[in-house]
Enzyme design. Structure first.
Site, PDB file in Angstrom:
ATOM      1  N   ARG A   1       7.449  -2.502  22.380  1.00 17.65           N
ATOM      2  CA  ARG A   1       7.724  -1.829  21.099  1.00 17.65           C
ATOM      3  C   ARG A   1       9.072  -1.097  21.113  1.00 17.65           C
ATOM      4  NH1 ARG A   1       8.226  -2.874  16.867  1.00 17.65           N
ATOM      5  NH2 ARG A   1       6.543  -4.334  17.247  1.00 17.65           N
TER       6      ARG A   1
ATOM      7  N   ASP B   1      39.863   5.713  -2.604  1.00 18.33           N
ATOM      8  CA  ASP B   1      38.437   6.033  -2.678  1.00 18.33           C
ATOM      9  C   ASP B   1      37.897   5.809  -4.079  1.00 18.33           C
ATOM     10  OD1 ASP B   1      36.014   6.990  -1.589  1.00 18.33           O
ATOM     11  OD2 ASP B   1      36.344   8.907  -2.597  1.00 18.33           O
TER      12      ASP B   1
END
Lengths: 304, 304, 304, 304, 304, 304
Positions: free
Chosen positions: A118, A240
């Site tokens: 896991r 941006d």
């Protein structure tokens, strides 16, 4: 800006970035108190297992596979110390795997296979998920802009503890690091400009203290700010949240200027929008989503 | 199985699960070598900032906000030690926030606001992303099955270091923990059955060693295995990768049987498929995707 | 409740629970500044040593012996790296050793034998002390109640850092874990009942939040509370500080009831009193003293 | 050798030796996943609690009480950060408490009282158990030998991680440290003598390398070895496993000699045998059992 | 006080004192993000390298060389795990190396050689620097006082984290530890005397609590204080900041007294002044500068 | 390259870089087992102390002073928790102190003053030693080359664990960081060139993988290599072990070239040689000795 993804992967896929997370995963998982397994006497002292891909993707876990053999002796039982666990990748980091393909093979004592299953899968699924999404973007960009193809970079939007894994996985997918952390690059943003008083003052302040080997990058939100950044001799400008058209105009403005910084585009980039931004003159496209919103690769372990 | 999401959130949203990750985030980010900021003399000794939501979601970071004031003194500068940083949530963990809403407020020295901004956002965006996705599933299930509504549980598919954060966030979203780790529950799976020789032998083995306070859950992949699990007196059965119709038949089979274990459904559950599985008689629906593939909530910090 | 001590010991006697404590022991002991030994040139590059039992007991340190070879390379000197230290148990964890018996053998460089002697003995003496005391209780209970023999469990009364070692040692002695920690079981006690308002409300509250795989156990201090716990459908009842006669009455009450929870007896149990409580119908007997008041096994190392 | 137990206790009962163990205890206990308590809404935001002694003993946990307020902020919930937990000792470390006496008082939020109860009690019961047993021995020795009373010392027989707690507790009981660890004293034993070739050679070797501030102590097992140790000018001789009569002869031998080392007696000392060894001329009596076989003090927490 | 530097070096030059610092050095150095090297495909899978001395000195890094092979597997890449890195000292710790001499040899994969080069050199240069300076002092003292040569000791003036390395290096140079730390020796200084009220009271207080194996050393700043220390039966006296003539007088005073403590001289000792203080009757000369002001040895790595 | 030392010192002199080293120093020093002090009852509950300079220097420990108040509560005794220890710098980091000057003041309980004295002094003496030596070099360079004064930088030659402290101290002295670590800069050296095949290939390789914000620096050892580096468009060239005359020629060569990289001079620079290299056109002078061979500042604590 010339670049390619043909480089040695050996360094950054080192067990060093995986080992402690893998061990932490085992401990966090409550092992050795795996009550379900404790009562069962395994049929044999050694089993083989395979990690199977359940969808296509890019492998990014060679170093994690190598880390398995470092972690096993910390968990291994007394009487069978020599056999513990060995594992090998069937796929090289940075290359493609197909649905149903075996990506790596394990051999070892059943208790360790179960203990590590896991935590290994949780890490591998994350890394391959990042690499796979990055590769998809890289290919879209290459197709949209086959000449002077912009480079794809990650950001600092990574979970604490996972910066190295995230950068590694982006590189495995064909992308690049933007800056490893605050010490590894300069990026003048809105808050810095406000504090300093102007773009020019913020750039000067950064240049005054930063190591001489770092370029000065400035985030701009308008053509006016871009002009200021050019005047301030910024080494890199980040556009941006510009629209594709605004980017095109900005590139033209830069190319007319006597000073030619690198051009980065950022904000709102994803699989749907990236092609429109992939244009000659743009050097870098950066995407936070590569690392902050990860779709895990679908992998499972099969004891054989 | 009666349950509700009205409980005290105080415990599991403790600073204890956030503090070391937040500090690790700051260190990993190369602070205090933030070259961009180091050269700028802040205009004032103290600033205010707000965390703004850029989309709707469920808040899950009250404890993280509390952890800010534990971490600040480890970073704070010498001459202004008392002001450092204070922060308060404007939203309670487990409740809804709207796009453009201020979810929490900070006040402190500029250096610390900048240092903590990115690590805070990276953690909060993850936790709220998990909580938001969980709430969406919980609401779909409530709508599809308003009586005897099944409970939604997370799995062990979490990144090493993030098990506590993940469980906390799922609970904040209205879901439940399946088992914290291997020591906190018994789940007999295919590999255990194969090793033990039969469902019945694996259940007996687990019961023989597990603490008496743990129920024995068995994963079954067919009606035949379900019958075996019923005969073995399993306390919980998990129907793995059953179709909705097969689930319906299985519920009927269980309700006809003298032994009535809890029924969990697992495998392939997501926003699109969940409604079909939300039926009376199903007690638990478990989804790995809640924690392995997280879409970060969109949050940003605004210095005001 | 059927159970037996015939299970694989391999998991929980893993080096994982011993290694860091063993290394911590060496460091805490001021090594490598062992001034007494530093000046002496050993006569040979390698010595043999034996761990000798000085009284009868139960061995619980196979995993610790395995951990020796993990710790040795962290201490070993440069010029003789390959010989360092090897060690093997002559007794299996969970089995009996006799006074004067050699329980394990070491071979290695003299410096490491001396460095590891005291930390090893301190740990082994604790673990074997717990296992030996547990076995004594288990045998008293078996003799007093050979049919439907109650299981012996430890409690959470363990020194910080020693929970794993303590549970492991109790299991090695033939006992069981009660719950590994708070996350691995539900036990409603006096304070919870007072806070919630009634037994029934406390049970409901726990069931509402606890993972579905955990049973709800309720501690009761009177027959009245027992009746409440039965009405609240407690999965396990713990009779706290009942006299043997009160236990007998309580068992009868439970067996008349429509709901049959497991019955645990706790409080004041020790070697002198245990037989009186070991009666059919009692499923679990729990003793804090197994782990909070440990009589170290008498072991010593002999260089040969 | 003149000595007394009237000294400041402040140093060694520092929170420094308790804090990390207390925090480790809370983490190891699975907190914050205390399912039993999580669902219960406490009746009030603050509770008082008392630690009650259930038998007589010596208090040794003032520093642990102080550590509570260091650990609480790491666990405390967001909305009530200021109240968390305060605690104060009602008894000074090193002094006696009586059965039913309140030894310390707590006030704080219910979640933290419950979280810290068990780890606090586990540590306090150990420390007070050691102090109580030590005081018993000290009093037996004082009574048997009121003039030139020998000092009682602990040994290195302590669990890894508990060396500081053990020494502190022995001192709280009126005893002394033998040596904190290997770096803090020289004790030439059988194995050293065998390696070096003779008592004299081992003493010379130790003196050649050890810091000049350390005395050279030699363990002897016969009058012959004692004579050798005297000739080698040992600063301290330890009579190992001598009968009381042999000790008396050895003391006489030493007092006739030109060189008068300190005399320590060791081996087989316990509550039953100690009086016979407490004789003028013996300077030190050392007992491993004070720390390797601890009977926990009986303490419990009562919420009021 | 008879002593010599002919002892086994094996203990204190253990990898244990080096490993974690070496690994910390690699991590602190930003590895695996060595951008300079990442893009270069090494010409061969394995390289040889030599550490070359660029000036004369004393080797003190055998244990560090051994630690290389412990650290390499934590960093090593997946595909070439077996070759990683091996290294061997060509010089024994404590012996002399000459300018241009090869002091050790490495063989391994190029990435690891580059990763470990700088952290290794930083540690080795420090240790050899300390050893070399110590040896110079030791030789000056031997020459000035060939009979009853005083021993050279280090002090507690060492950087946090480097106490063990510093003591080891001083011993490698032919010096001695003064006390490893506060727990390993008693040194009554000015502040203690002021607190206690007099030299005699401070000595009594220390003797009352200190382990019986520790001598009581008293720092004196005048002949008057020396007389007090003699009356208080100090085991060692430290003459602090005495001129050579004052030392001579003090030695004479001590030798006339009935009580003969060891005599240590401290304060202002360095290469220029040491010879004047190296006189018969002085047992110990201690120098803070050996460890607080270190001139690094000049070493470099050459890939061959 | 314009620069100055007038910037805010607040960031990099944060307690964050000092706290864990200070605490490590206390633990390494064996506290709380300070036997010398334990037996002495301090005359008052609180004392004042001053840190006095015994020679001129540059202060670099404001953040360390701030860290004192973070560390004190981890050590402080139970009964006087509020007074513990407060400390304040009398000198700002980066400014000059004079012999006999009080550089900082402490007030607190005597036990903590004694516990923290030595670790504090060890750290402060190192940092101020680095700052003082750096300032001396900076002033020599300013005097030799008052126009276009080269910047002084440190290197990666720092002890593991001290990289941050070292860079901070160099900056406090008026110098600069070269690169924080391998991730924060690119420096192509001899080994890289050899591996890649040529200067040009090595530069290309680095540019292909390094983040776009990093300049490419190339170390050259001859005018020929310098020419290659210019052709390869290196952003910075490092002239390694050039004589002053060779540097002058190299500067001229660069200034004639169409490409003007920054020029760094390295190798053999120290107080005696630096002036000859401080010439217009040289941008950076780097010295390993600033951090690898540190002369501790002379500081002492005086209880008043």
């Amino acid at each position: 800006m010339n670049h390619s993804t043909k480089f040695s992967m050996s360094y950054h896929d080192s067990p060093a970035i995986w080992k402690s997370l893998l061990l932490q995963g085992v401990k966090e998982d409550g092992w050795p108190w795996d009550w379900t397994s404790l009562g069962i006497q395994p049929k044999s002292a050694s089993v083989k297992a395979r990690i199977i891909a359940k969808s296509d993707g890019i492998w990014a876990a060679e170093g994690l596979v190598a880390a398995l053999s470092l972690v096993a002796p910390e968990l291994g039982t007394a009487s069978r110390a020599r056999e513990l666990l060995t594992a090998s990748s069937r796929v090289r980091t940075g290359t493609r795997f197909k649905k149903t393909q075996t990506v790596c093979e394990w051999k070892g004592i059943p208790e360790l296979v179960l203990a590590l299953e896991r935590p290994f899968l949780n890490l591998a699924a994350y890394a391959c998920g990042v690499a796979t999404a990055t590769r998809r973007i890289v290919e879209l960009v290459r197709k949209a802009c086959p000449e002077r193809t912009p480079r794809i970079t990650a950001t600092r939007k990574t979970l604490p503890g996972y910066r190295d894994i995230a950068i590694h996985s982006v590189i495995a997918g064909g992308g690049y690091s933007h800056r490893v952390n605050l010490a590894g690059g300069v990026l003048v943003k809105e808050n810095h400009i406000a504090s300093a008083g102007s773009v020019s003052k913020a750039v000067t302040a950064a240049r005054r203290i930063a190591p001489h080997g770092l370029k000065i990058e400035v985030e701009v939100r308008s053509e006016r700010e871009l002009s200021e950044a050019l005047r301030a001799q910024a080494d890199v400008v980040m556009l941006d949240n510009f629209s594709p058209k605004e980017v095109r105009n900005a590139v033209a403005l830069v190319e007319r200027s006597s000073h030619r910084p690198l051009i980065e585009v950022s904000g709102g980039l994803n699989e749907n929008t990236i092609a429109a931004y992939a244009m000659p003159g743009v050097d870098i496209l950066s995407l936070g989503g590569l690392t902050h919103s990860v779709r895990a690769a679908d992998l499972s372990l099969l004891v054989t």
